[in-house]
Design a protein around this motif. Structure first.
Motif, mmCIF file in Angstrom:
data_model
loop_
_atom_site.group_PDB
_atom_site.id
_atom_site.type_symbol
_atom_site.label_atom_id
_atom_site.label_comp_id
_atom_site.label_asym_id
_atom_site.label_seq_id
_atom_site.Cartn_x
_atom_site.Cartn_y
_atom_site.Cartn_z
ATOM 1 N N PHE A 235 0.852 -1.183 0.000
ATOM 2 C CA PHE A 235 0.000 0.000 0.000
ATOM 3 C C PHE A 235 0.888 1.233 0.000
ATOM 4 N N PHE A 265 2.433 -1.302 4.512
ATOM 5 C CA PHE A 265 2.223 0.138 4.325
ATOM 6 C C PHE A 265 3.584 0.770 4.024
ATOM 7 N N ILE A 291 -6.672 3.487 1.029
ATOM 8 C CA ILE A 291 -5.721 2.386 1.204
ATOM 9 C C ILE A 291 -6.001 1.420 0.067
ATOM 10 N N VAL A 324 -4.213 -4.745 7.478
ATOM 11 C CA VAL A 324 -5.077 -3.583 7.248
ATOM 12 C C VAL A 324 -6.089 -3.431 8.377
#
Length: 341
Positions: A235, A265, A291, A324
């Motif tokens: 992401f 991330f 996201i 997530v």
């Protein structure tokens, strides 16, 4: 007059540099160290169950492709409504009609669930729940509807698990949480069409942004989930999110890093993606980030099965759902603690 030889001069410069570096080093820290020191201590948050989230994704896929105007779409929508209600959310169904890029008159259905409705401090979490009516990126079966295990169902599955987690807590976060499942996100043009707003994508979020389910509704910020379940997902910091809600991006990515998910991330800016967060920012004026699984590649921007017949459960990884989902749960509880200060 004093003359310095080159060797002596170099040695003196080196000594001076080391003195300056040592002095400066004692007084400064890296940006990551500064961020860690400045950030409030992590509050305890409940556990996000990745296996439960996976089952929520599977349940949607079991209905078949959730293409608007079809029986599986209607049945899945009913399931989403009943599940949110089961977990104590008040639910509003926002129906609308629109016309797709190919002239199909569509019956849309945004599903909005609200938790802790009396609290004016609200966080908005969203995902789209429809799936694409054709596999235009598939090399073999371009007219087959997309199952949408990742592109749609993964984000919804995570949000349903968050709803379940919130319903079980004796001590709930001191904020309101609204979950919106946007409809008709994925019936856009097969190629970019600059004559249409957002190339015909994001019809449900456009409708909601212009016709909020509660007049004058607002939220501190919002988070959109899209394609958030694939194996090895990354992401990046999506471009429009950085332009319109950079503080929210920073909070989410920092939180992910602090709880051990910086391998998902990535601290790197990605491209700007037209998605449901754009009308929420520009029309509803709520700072919302996206996201979304992207990669900086000239070959492919999204995950390998994007808009193909292979977007199926075999590519969904509970570890990605966990990364997530746990990050968002931590953000909710952290934000609750911050707002209480």
């Amino acid at each position: 007059m004093l003359f310095l030889t080159r060797d002596l001069f170099s040695k003196k410069l080196t000594i001076l540099f080391l003195i300056i570096l040592g002095t400066y080093g004692c007084k400064t820290k890296t940006s990551s160290e500064q961020t860690a020191e400045q950030a409030p201590a992590l509050v305890k948050s409940p556990e996000f169950n990745a296996d439960s989230a996976y089952q929520f994704v599977q349940k949607q896929v079991d209905f078949g492709p959730r293409v608007p105007n079809t029986a599986p779409h209607k049945a899945c929508g009913n399931y989403l409504v009943s599940t949110l209600k089961k977990y104590g959310f008040s639910v509003v169904e926002q129906t609308f009609k629109d016309t797709t890029f190919d002239g199909t008159i569509i019956n849309g259905r945004n599903i909005i669930g609200s938790f802790n409705t009396a609290n004016a401090k609200r966080i908005l979490l969203t995902s789209h729940w429809d799936s694409r009516p054709f596999s235009d990126q598939d090399s073999l079966v371009k007219n087959k509807p997309v199952m949408g295990a990742n592109d749609g169902a993964s984000g919804v599955g995570i949000l349903l698990e968050i709803a379940r987690v919130l319903s079980l807590q004796a001590t709930k976060p001191d904020i309101g949480v609204d979950i919106i499942f946007f409809d008709v996100e994925d019936w856009g043009a097969t190629e970019q069409d600059t004559s249409m707003l957002h190339s015909g994508f994001c019809l449900g979020s456009q409708y909601w942004a212009a016709n909020k389910h509660i007049p004058n509704y607002t939220a501190y910020f919002g988070v959109l989930l899209d394609m958030v379940g694939a194996k090895g997902a990354t992401f990046l910091k999506e471009g429009y999110s950085m332009q319109m809600a950079e503080d929210v991006v920073r909070e989410v990515w920092t939180t992910a890093s602090r709880i051990g998910y910086n391998n998902y991330f990535i601290d790197e800016r990605g491209g700007s993606i037209t998605d449901d967060h754009v009308p929420v920012n520009t029309v509803a004026h709520i700072p919302m980030i996206d996201i979304i699984h992207t990669k900086n590649s000239v070959v492919r921007t999204f995950f390998d099965q994007w808009h193909t017949a292979d977007d199926t459960m075999e590519h969904i990884d509970p570890k990605t759902l966990k990364a997530v989902g746990q990050t968002l749960v931590q953000v909710l509880y952290q934000e609750s603690a911050n707002l209480a200060l």
